[in-house]
Design a protein around this motif. Structure first.
Motif, PDB file in Angstrom:
ATOM      1  N   UNK A 101       0.829  -1.206   0.000  1.00 10.63           N
ATOM      2  CA  UNK A 101       0.000   0.000   0.000  1.00 10.63           C
ATOM      3  C   UNK A 101       0.863   1.257   0.000  1.00 10.63           C
ATOM      4  N   UNK A 102       1.973   1.223   0.718  1.00  9.20           N
ATOM      5  CA  UNK A 102       2.902   2.358   0.706  1.00  9.20           C
ATOM      6  C   UNK A 102       3.462   2.539  -0.705  1.00  9.20           C
ATOM      7  N   UNK A 162     -10.867  11.247   1.944  1.00  8.76           N
ATOM      8  CA  UNK A 162     -10.380  10.992   3.301  1.00  8.76           C
ATOM      9  C   UNK A 162      -9.312   9.897   3.283  1.00  8.76           C
ATOM     10  N   UNK A 163      -9.573   8.824   2.555  1.00  8.78           N
ATOM     11  CA  UNK A 163      -8.628   7.709   2.435  1.00  8.78           C
ATOM     12  C   UNK A 163      -7.292   8.197   1.873  1.00  8.78           C
ATOM     13  N   UNK A 164      -7.337   8.867   0.732  1.00  3.97           N
ATOM     14  CA  UNK A 164      -6.112   9.333   0.082  1.00  3.97           C
ATOM     15  C   UNK A 164      -5.416  10.392   0.932  1.00  3.97           C
ATOM     16  N   UNK A 167      -3.899   8.961   4.144  1.00  5.95           N
ATOM     17  CA  UNK A 167      -2.798   8.079   3.762  1.00  5.95           C
ATOM     18  C   UNK A 167      -1.549   8.834   3.345  1.00  5.95           C
ATOM     19  N   UNK A 168      -1.706   9.888   2.551  1.00  7.67           N
ATOM     20  CA  UNK A 168      -0.547  10.654   2.106  1.00  7.67           C
ATOM     21  C   UNK A 168       0.095  11.416   3.269  1.00  7.67           C
ATOM     22  N   UNK A 177       0.117  11.549  12.395  1.00  8.09           N
ATOM     23  CA  UNK A 177      -1.108  11.156  11.697  1.00  8.09           C
ATOM     24  C   UNK A 177      -1.329   9.656  11.889  1.00  8.09           C
ATOM     25  N   UNK A 178      -1.871   9.272  13.036  1.00  9.63           N
ATOM     26  CA  UNK A 178      -2.142   7.842  13.242  1.00  9.63           C
ATOM     27  C   UNK A 178      -3.272   7.371  12.323  1.00  9.63           C
ATOM     28  N   UNK A 179      -3.278   6.078  12.026  1.00  5.59           N
ATOM     29  CA  UNK A 179      -4.303   5.504  11.147  1.00  5.59           C
ATOM     30  C   UNK A 179      -5.702   5.728  11.705  1.00  5.59           C
ATOM     31  N   UNK A 180      -5.806   5.860  13.019  1.00  8.58           N
ATOM     32  CA  UNK A 180      -7.106   6.053  13.660  1.00  8.58           C
ATOM     33  C   UNK A 180      -7.775   7.364  13.250  1.00  8.58           C
ATOM     34  N   UNK A 181      -6.995   8.303  12.689  1.00  8.11           N
ATOM     35  CA  UNK A 181      -7.576   9.562  12.209  1.00  8.11           C
ATOM     36  C   UNK A 181      -8.588   9.268  11.097  1.00  8.11           C
TER      37      UNK A 181
END
Length: 196
Positions: A101-102, A162-164, A167-168, A177-181
């Motif tokens: 994904x990265x 929001x996803x993009x 993620x960026x 910026x934790x994934x929980x955001x």
């Protein structure tokens, strides 16, 4: 004794190897700085193998994008907005930091810039984004009796942004910026009730 691959299986394996190599190199070096020869050589092949599978660099980019959307499963009925929010958040948090994904995120930035400067590339990126939005809108359509906060197509656009976007930002500054955001954002959009 290992089973021999059929010609079609060998071709599919070659195609997958080329897509993986192209995605990695486009993300690492950029589209214009990466030659088709380099991509082929990185997996022990010649440029002819690329042209046997893809008609151009844009076709190669399109195949990378299609592969990402192609994995979308048939939508399963979703019981509530909260259930959907929980499913989206769980999936994002468990996948956002995976190497593939990265790598795709880095390539996507390159595709985006390339598409802003190149009309054929812009059209293929726009089609990919449309397909991704349609898949999310299709999920929204499975919600029976739900009062969506926005029309399904607009909701899909917002969730993809929001996803993009998260993620960026996470690629650059994972500590801040934790994934929980992402999960919190989805819950803010779809609702905070507990899933059924």
């Amino acid at each position: 004794m290992a089973e021999r691959l059929t010609r079609a299986q060998r071709q599919e394996l070659t195609r997958a190897r080329l897509l993986d190599a192209a995605e990695a190199r486009f993300g690492d070096r950029g589209i214009h700085q990466t030659s088709l020869d380099e991509i082929a050589a990185s997996v022990g092949l010649t440029k002819g193998a690329i042209y046997a599978n893809f008609s151009s660099k844009n076709d190669l980019i399109a195949a990378i994008l299609e592969r990402r959307v192609g994995g979308h499963e048939e939508p399963h009925p979703i019981q509530s907005l909260a259930t959907w929010a929980a499913r989206l958040g769980d999936s994002y948090e468990s996948n956002v930091d995976r190497d593939e994904n990265r790598r795709f995120a880095l390539a996507l930035i390159e595709f985006w810039l390339h598409g802003m400067r190149n009309e054929p590339a812009r059209a293929l990126l726009a089609r990919w984004l449309q397909t991704a939005r349609e898949a999310t809108a299709q999920d929204a359509a499975t919600l029976t009796g739900a009062d969506l906060p926005l029309p399904a197509d607009q909701l899909a656009t917002l969730l993809l942004a929001l996803d993009i976007g998260v993620g960026l930002q996470r690629l650059l500054d994972p500590e801040s910026v934790p994934a929980e955001v992402y999960t919190a954002g989805v819950q803010a959009i779809l609702g905070r009730e507990h899933p059924e």
